[in-house]
Write an enzyme that holds these catalytic residues in place. Sequence first.
Site, PDB file in Angstrom:
ATOM      1  N   GLU A 200       0.824  -1.212   0.000  1.00 48.57           N
ATOM      2  CA  GLU A 200       0.000   0.000   0.000  1.00 48.57           C
ATOM      3  C   GLU A 200       0.857   1.261   0.000  1.00 48.57           C
ATOM      4  OE1 GLU A 200      -3.231   2.227   2.912  1.00 48.57           O
ATOM      5  OE2 GLU A 200      -3.094   0.046   2.953  1.00 48.57           O
TER       6      GLU A 200
ATOM      7  N   LYS B 259      -6.602  -0.199  12.100  1.00 47.62           N
ATOM      8  CA  LYS B 259      -5.985  -0.649  10.861  1.00 47.62           C
ATOM      9  C   LYS B 259      -4.791   0.248  10.530  1.00 47.62           C
ATOM     10  CE  LYS B 259      -5.539  -1.010   6.119  1.00 47.62           C
ATOM     11  NZ  LYS B 259      -4.901  -0.091   5.164  1.00 47.62           N
TER      12      LYS B 259
ATOM     13  N   ASP C 299       4.773 -13.915  12.155  1.00 43.52           N
ATOM     14  CA  ASP C 299       3.393 -14.283  11.842  1.00 43.52           C
ATOM     15  C   ASP C 299       2.481 -13.069  11.999  1.00 43.52           C
ATOM     16  OD1 ASP C 299       0.863 -15.369  11.611  1.00 43.52           O
ATOM     17  OD2 ASP C 299       1.229 -17.046  12.971  1.00 43.52           O
TER      18      ASP C 299
ATOM     19  N   HIS D 174      -2.016  10.292  -0.057  1.00 43.31           N
ATOM     20  CA  HIS D 174      -2.193   8.893  -0.450  1.00 43.31           C
ATOM     21  C   HIS D 174      -2.411   8.767  -1.949  1.00 43.31           C
ATOM     22  CE1 HIS D 174      -3.309   4.681   0.112  1.00 43.31           C
ATOM     23  NE2 HIS D 174      -4.295   4.902  -0.746  1.00 43.31           N
TER      24      HIS D 174
END
Length: 431
Positions: free
Chosen positions: A84, A268, A284, A382
């Site tokens: 991203e 997030k 992980d 972004h």
Amino acid sequence: MPHPAESRIEGFYRLDPLERRARVRDFAHLDDATTAALAGGQLGLAKADKMIENVVGSYELPLGVATNFRINGRDHLVPMVVEEPSIVAGASYAARMARESGGFVASHTAPIMIGQIQLIAVADATSAMANIHAHRMQIIESANAQSQSMVARGGGVRDVECHHYADSPMGPMLIVHLLVDCRDAMGANAVNSMCETVAPLLESLSGGQAMLRILSNLTDQRLATAKVRIAPTSLQRDGIAGADVIERILWAHAFAVVDPHRATTHNKGIMNGIDPVIVATGNDWRAIEAGAHAWAARSGRYTSLSHWYRDEQGFLCGELTMPLAVGIVGGATRVHPTAQAALQVLNVAHAGELAEICVCAGLASNLAAMRALATEGIQRGHMALHARQIAMAAGALGDDVAVIAQKMIDMQSIKPATATALLQQIHVLAS
């Protein structure tokens, strides 16, 4: 030993990938093989085929480096694997703001993992729990015999706990916890083996039947904490005073505290900083995600993982504490060449230090997102980065990528159709 160089590298983003890699090599004193591993493509089918099942190839993601991080007085370049746009840039920008006030302060608790053994058909739970407690040392010794290498490194089972659930969709159950100090390992395989080993003994002590025997990914005894204090002058931007930016950030945080829909996106943004470091080091990320979101809902209501406030001097203060079970030995961290290279770049002495870097990256990413949301909006920066992906998806190559991306930004039309049309215009002019 700490790297003598600083993680503040002026104009790092302007360098090409080869030049950036050279700067990382110099910062971390990497040898040629490790430096080459940062370039990727070294896993190979033979190793990949041994890591998972049904292998047909490998899948690459970009490996970037976040700059400017100073944690507990020590500089770090932070490897991040992520697809991203804006995540690496945002974390670097926030780390630069933090750096101006001394950087991040981080800490971690002991690396305690929880192994769970589910016992059913226990006739007398009270008596069973008393019997298990009376034989606590026997259980610990049996479990530790299963992982002598961990015990040799100073780890192993520290305690045994019992939890009785009188009611469930299937009836009552007794859950036994092994509290395992995993040292520098994430510990999943060792903990699972310990649970398997002591299950027959627990059946004998409880009179019940052992069902599930597995670790928990809610590692609420293996926590990492990051703290940061940002001066108002570091936050001012585009004509907005620093004190006003802080006010807006605190409103953004308040939104995440009270509203689960916002908290999910807010968290997030925190994981945007943490997951790429987890992936880069071969850990992980799915376990980390599961534990983080369970921790965010530990009060019974899902809320913000981070806490932001303004101190008496008017500085913006942020804190993030969350479960972070990471390892620097075993698993993919010792199989994947690029994961090994990433750990060398970080130059961490133990798993707790890696957890500290991860949680600082998460707090930095959180700060960057909130500052953008509270000022110009998240899309300006972004979408500028996203424009490059749109250009490449349309088929642009080389210098055409930057040209088309900039034209789409100028046109305020960052869309596949616009990129395709601009690429066609370039081809016409070149023919």
